[in-house]
Design a protein around this motif. Structure first.
Motif, PDB file in Angstrom:
ATOM      1  N   VAL A 149       0.857  -1.306   0.255  1.00 50.99           N
ATOM      2  CA  VAL A 149      -0.109   0.021   0.149  1.00 50.99           C
ATOM      3  C   VAL A 149       0.863   1.251  -0.108  1.00 50.99           C
ATOM      4  O   VAL A 149       0.545   2.216  -0.790  1.00 50.99           O
ATOM      5  N   ARG A 150       1.785   1.359   0.784  1.00 50.76           N
ATOM      6  CA  ARG A 150       2.784   2.516   0.937  1.00 50.76           C
ATOM      7  C   ARG A 150       3.785   2.546  -0.394  1.00 50.76           C
ATOM      8  O   ARG A 150       3.619   3.822  -0.888  1.00 50.76           O
ATOM      9  N   GLU A 151       3.890   1.595  -1.439  1.00 56.58           N
ATOM     10  CA  GLU A 151       4.371   1.737  -2.625  1.00 56.58           C
ATOM     11  C   GLU A 151       3.443   2.279  -3.399  1.00 56.58           C
ATOM     12  O   GLU A 151       3.836   3.290  -4.399  1.00 56.58           O
ATOM     13  N   VAL A 152       2.258   1.890  -3.686  1.00 51.06           N
ATOM     14  CA  VAL A 152       1.305   2.519  -4.378  1.00 51.06           C
ATOM     15  C   VAL A 152       1.144   3.761  -4.124  1.00 51.06           C
ATOM     16  O   VAL A 152       1.023   4.825  -4.881  1.00 51.06           O
ATOM     17  N   ALA A 153       1.030   4.198  -2.742  1.00 51.69           N
ATOM     18  CA  ALA A 153       0.482   5.713  -2.445  1.00 51.69           C
ATOM     19  C   ALA A 153       1.881   6.481  -2.638  1.00 51.69           C
ATOM     20  O   ALA A 153       1.514   7.513  -3.216  1.00 51.69           O
ATOM     21  N   ASP A 154       2.920   6.050  -2.571  1.00 52.03           N
ATOM     22  CA  ASP A 154       4.326   6.964  -3.068  1.00 52.03           C
ATOM     23  C   ASP A 154       4.244   6.981  -4.577  1.00 52.03           C
ATOM     24  O   ASP A 154       4.382   8.163  -5.135  1.00 52.03           O
ATOM     25  N   ALA A 155       3.869   5.937  -5.480  1.00 49.28           N
ATOM     26  CA  ALA A 155       3.636   6.080  -6.729  1.00 49.28           C
ATOM     27  C   ALA A 155       2.676   7.330  -7.206  1.00 49.28           C
ATOM     28  O   ALA A 155       2.779   7.796  -8.376  1.00 49.28           O
ATOM     29  N   MET A 156       1.591   6.888  -6.675  1.00 52.62           N
ATOM     30  CA  MET A 156       0.514   7.832  -7.008  1.00 52.62           C
ATOM     31  C   MET A 156       0.586   9.441  -6.350  1.00 52.62           C
ATOM     32  O   MET A 156      -0.172  10.247  -6.553  1.00 52.62           O
ATOM     33  N   ARG A 157       1.202   9.576  -5.293  1.00 51.80           N
ATOM     34  CA  ARG A 157       1.656  10.632  -4.736  1.00 51.80           C
ATOM     35  C   ARG A 157       0.227  10.849  -3.800  1.00 51.80           C
ATOM     36  O   ARG A 157      -0.092  12.074  -3.849  1.00 51.80           O
TER      37      ARG A 157
END
Length: 91
Positions: free
Chosen positions: A10-18
């Protein structure tokens, strides 16, 4: 069928989507973003994220872009014949 799945946190997705992790959890909960539950955690397939982002992409140029039912002209004004009214909600 020996395809390997790249799984994102979830953190990686959040970071990718900002966006915040809370936003990602909301997308998962609403069913907009498919996820796999692993114990207490979620994993998102990289291809599912790509499909989600492609579906959210707004077209520019060509015909009238979908803007909540209101076409916007080249000058930026809304076209009252399409969708009827202003593209922005009343204050």
């Amino acid at each position: 069928m020996n395809e390997r799945h790249v799984l994102l946190t979830v953190r990686e997705v959040a970071d990718a989507m900002r966006v915040s992790t809370m936003t990602v959890y909301r997308l998962i909960r609403s069913g907009a973003l498919p996820a796999i539950r692993v114990g207490k955690h979620f994993r998102i397939r990289e291809r599912d994220l790509d499909v989600f982002l492609d579906a959210q992409t707004v077209g520019v140029g060509g015909g009238a872009a979908r803007n909540h039912g209101v076409a916007v002209t080249a000058g930026g004004e809304s076209d009252p014949t399409y969708g009827g009214g202003n593209a922005w909600p009343a204050a």
